[in-house]
Motif scaffolding. Structure first.
Motif: not given
Length: 460
Positions: A11-14, A176-182, A225-226
């Motif tokens: 869900l977060i990666m969408l 993708l950067n937000y997912e990394y920071l998350s 979502q991230a």
């Protein structure tokens, strides 16, 4: 726990992808599911909000038309999660065997490219994170290195999929950067839990990059979502500082007020709604909570939904007649209704065998039951386990020697009694007086000293 994490990760990666609207003002999802389970597909939007139920025919075929909402979704059949992206004009076919999802899933048709990217990305993340909870058990340096690797590999995957639009590609690079920071932002809490280090704190400098983040980016709030997770965490941390200064304040209300301070109205609306749709069921000050939400939000649809929930919760506030349950199966034999217990206070524990926090309350509940076993109160444990876990419920009650009155609801979390009380998370504790009126629809837990204080005030 791992399955839940992967579902949430998908869900977060969408990330949203806007394109020029074609003449066709709807999108079509169709396909076939082998070993279809209960015959229902559930469609959720990227923020985990339930959207629709799609019926699957006896031979596994399904078809649905989306008209009102577009963007990122997941299709859930009870076991497997399929990420998809829908825009007007899309005609996507999804086919798989539910018993062998990873090897059989195929997404094709107009608009299938982003869904296939999500699938490939999910598989890479699962592979790189390794078995079990090993990813979260890694020490800081190794965890950061692995998170960087996940980001780099998914950037390469994105670059390799040339059919994806530039608009989506640009947004997904940011995502993708937000997912990394998350991942970095969540490390402390995950590592505490999985590495069994309750006192663990990340070292200074571990969260480098977060302090420079722009928390007022409306476009990214609507598409990642991230990023939503990072913004939410930012305002929760502000609320925590207020609570550190005065621990007597209501956590849910202080957090709501922190979200209200967001300068961007669209972001504020999202934060207020995401917080309120769950927390309004648990707040100690319903009126102030509701009024704070209504004053801060400008989204009329959100306000209507929260008002609807508020009205239902108000109907189960202190002094109102409690909703009823009738003829629930009793572990000791026969059935029990709430009316059977009139004449005594009734303390109800709504739980399930799969709920970790529920099980953690059992020792405290046993102590309270022992202390009050000859008083004017009965203790009811109400399981909302699904029918398939009925035997598991019976076995656990016996093995753990659970006391009180052990019941199981007639339709798990969809049971009318559960819905009437607006129970959105468990454990949940309810106290009802001898006349059948509500004393507290969100009573203190057995492990909370406030419960004994409440019993003393009532002279139980």
């Amino acid at each position: 726990m791992k399955k839940v994490f992967y579902a949430i990760s998908i869900l977060i990666m969408l990330s949203a992808c806007k394109s020029e609207s074609p003449a066709v003002e709807y999108a079509i999802i169709s396909g076939k599911v082998i070993n279809k389970g209960d015959g229902l597909l559930r469609l959720y939007s990227g923020d985990m909000s339930f959207i629709d139920t799609i019926q699957v025919s006896d031979d596994g075929v399904f078809r649905d038309t989306m008209r009102a909402k577009f963007g990122d979704f997941v299709l859930y059949d009870g076991k497997s999660v399929t990420p998809i992206h829908l825009q007007q004009g899309n005609d996507i076919q999804i086919n798989y065997d539910s018993d062998d999802f990873d090897k059989t899933i195929k997404i094709s048709g107009v608009g299938a490219d982003i869904g296939n990217y999500f699938l490939a990305k999910g598989k890479k993340i699962k592979s790189l994170q390794g078995p079990g909870n090993s990813y979260f058990e890694l020490e800081e340096e190794a965890y950061k290195k692995k998170s960087n690797e996940i980001k780099a590999i998914n950037e390469a995957l994105l670059d390799s999929m040339t059919s994806i639009s530039n608009d989506f590609r640009t947004k997904e690079k940011r995502n993708l950067n937000y997912e990394y920071l998350s991942a970095l932002n969540n490390y402390e809490s995950y590592h505490k839990h999985y590495a069994k280090k309750p006192e663990f704190k990340v070292s200074e400098g571990f969260l480098t990059g977060l302090e420079d983040l722009d928390f007022n980016n409306e476009e990214d709030f609507l598409s990642s979502q991230a990023y939503v997770s990072l913004v939410t965490s930012h305002y929760i941390k502000k609320a925590e500082k207020t609570l550190e200064a005065d621990s007597t304040l209501s956590r849910s209300l202080v957090t709501l007020k922190s979200f209200s301070s967001a300068p961007n109205q669209t972001i504020k609306n999202g934060l207020l709604y995401n917080h309120s749709k769950f927390e309004i069921s648990y707040t100690d000050d319903l009126e102030t909570f509701y009024n704070t939400f209504m004053e801060g939000s400008t989204n009329e649809n959100n306000k209507k939904e929260i008002t609807k929930t508020y009205t239902k919760i108000k109907s189960v506030s202190k002094g109102n007649v409690s909703p009823q349950f009738t003829n629930y199966e009793n572990h000791a034999g026969g059935t029990t209704s709430l009316d059977d217990l009139k004449g005594k206070y009734v303390y109800i524990d709504v739980w399930a065998t799969w709920c970790g926090p529920c099980l953690a309350e059992i020792p405290s509940l046993k102590k309270v039951e022992k202390t009050y076993h000859d008083k004017n109160i009965v203790f009811v444990s109400l399981s909302i386990d699904k029918k398939k876990d009925h035997d598991k419920w019976k076995k656990m009650v016996t093995e753990k020697e659970l006391g009180g009155i052990q019941l199981i609801a007639d339709n798990d979390s969809s049971s009318k009694f559960v819905q009437d009380y607006q129970i959105m998370g468990i454990p949940r504790f309810i106290l009802i007086d001898p006349q059948g009126n509500i004393v507290n629809s969100n009573a203190p837990r057995p492990s909370d000293k406030k419960l004994i204080t409440l019993f003393d005030e009532l002279k139980i």
